[in-house]
Design a protein around this motif. Structure first.
Motif, PDB file in Angstrom:
ATOM      1  N   ASP A  88      -3.020   0.140  -4.396  1.00  0.00           N
ATOM      2  CA  ASP A  88      -2.545  -0.930  -5.272  1.00  0.00           C
ATOM      3  C   ASP A  88      -1.777  -1.994  -4.497  1.00  0.00           C
ATOM      4  OD1 ASP A  88      -3.631   0.344  -7.469  1.00  0.00           O
ATOM      5  OD2 ASP A  88      -1.729   1.234  -8.124  1.00  0.00           O
ATOM      6  N   SER A  89      -1.223  -1.619  -3.371  1.00  0.00           N
ATOM      7  CA  SER A  89      -0.392  -2.562  -2.615  1.00  0.00           C
ATOM      8  C   SER A  89      -1.204  -3.434  -1.658  1.00  0.00           C
ATOM      9  CB  SER A  89       0.672  -1.791  -1.835  1.00  0.00           C
ATOM     10  OG  SER A  89       0.054  -0.949  -0.884  1.00  0.00           O
ATOM     11  N   GLU A 100     -12.514   1.062  -6.958  1.00  0.00           N
ATOM     12  CA  GLU A 100     -12.485   2.257  -7.816  1.00  0.00           C
ATOM     13  C   GLU A 100     -13.890   2.851  -7.958  1.00  0.00           C
ATOM     14  OE1 GLU A 100      -9.812   3.772  -9.162  1.00  0.00           O
ATOM     15  OE2 GLU A 100      -8.450   2.280  -8.330  1.00  0.00           O
ATOM     16  N   ASP A 118      -4.047   5.192  -5.839  1.00  0.00           N
ATOM     17  CA  ASP A 118      -2.769   4.562  -6.205  1.00  0.00           C
ATOM     18  C   ASP A 118      -2.151   3.785  -5.047  1.00  0.00           C
ATOM     19  OD1 ASP A 118      -3.127   5.653  -8.684  1.00  0.00           O
ATOM     20  OD2 ASP A 118      -1.245   6.794  -8.713  1.00  0.00           O
ATOM     21  N   ARG A 131     -10.666  -5.226  -7.615  1.00  0.00           N
ATOM     22  CA  ARG A 131     -10.085  -3.890  -7.435  1.00  0.00           C
ATOM     23  C   ARG A 131     -10.993  -2.844  -8.076  1.00  0.00           C
ATOM     24  NH1 ARG A 131      -8.013   0.563  -6.960  1.00  0.00           N
ATOM     25  NH2 ARG A 131      -5.827   0.988  -6.561  1.00  0.00           N
TER      26      ARG A 131
END
Length: 195
Positions: free
Chosen positions: A53-54, A97, A50, A93
């Motif tokens: 994400d930035s 993952e 998480d 992205r």
């Protein structure tokens, strides 16, 4: 900017995986799709990625600032082009993952990953994730206080023992009283060394 608590949680989770992976990596065989799916579920349940994400939005902003400072007359074009290219790169992205899920799959069996996901998706697991940063801060404070107390107590105990075993300090040499006639005492005569 990545929030400190979330990034610390992710780093801790990934460090744990790395440590466990060193001890119990699955064989170098291809990871099955079911195993990878279980790994993805575990990764999602612990919110391991998480804070990542930035990364792309931060890169977007930093690049805009840098380019606009160098070329202020091109600001509109820079903003438009950087945003377009950011959107074009965004699907990558999924590569991150997959890499994270693969690392988990190498470290844990499919069954273990299923259990990890089940725990972290439970009310207790969710509470564990949400309250861990608070608990971590409290533990850190307790460790700091304990460390200071231990250092103080150790220092005091050692000083006490050293005082018991150290030779008694010699009393200072008495200061020579001035002669009764009020004149200063004679200075000692220095004899030059023999040659």
């Amino acid at each position: 900017m990545v929030p400190f608590n979330r990034s610390r949680r992710v780093v801790a989770a990934l460090a744990t995986v790395a440590l466990l992976a060193g001890a119990s990596f699955a064989s170098a065989q291809e990871i099955s799709e079911a195993h990878l799916k279980a790994a993805r579920a575990a990764v999602t349940s612990i919110k391991a990625t998480d804070s990542m994400d930035s990364i792309l939005p931060q890169a977007n902003q930093m690049l805009k600032i840098e380019l606009i400072q160098k070329n202020p007359n091109l600001e509109e074009d820079i903003v438009r082009i950087v945003d377009e290219e950011t959107l074009a790169i965004a699907p990558r992205r999924g590569d991150l993952e997959k890499e994270v899920a693969t690392a988990f799959a190498k470290a844990f069996t499919e069954q273990e990953l299923t259990e990890i996901a089940a725990f972290h998706n439970s009310p207790t697991g969710k509470k564990f994730l949400s309250d861990s940063p608070i608990v971590g801060r409290e533990v850190s404070k307790a460790v700091d206080i304990w460390q200071l107390g231990i250092a103080r107590d150790l220092s005091q105990a050692v000083a006490k023992k050293l005082a018991e075993v150290a030779p008694a300090a010699q009393p200072p040499a008495p200061v020579e009283a001035p002669p009764a006639n009020g004149q200063a005492p004679a200075s000692p005569t220095l004899t030059p060394p023999a040659q």
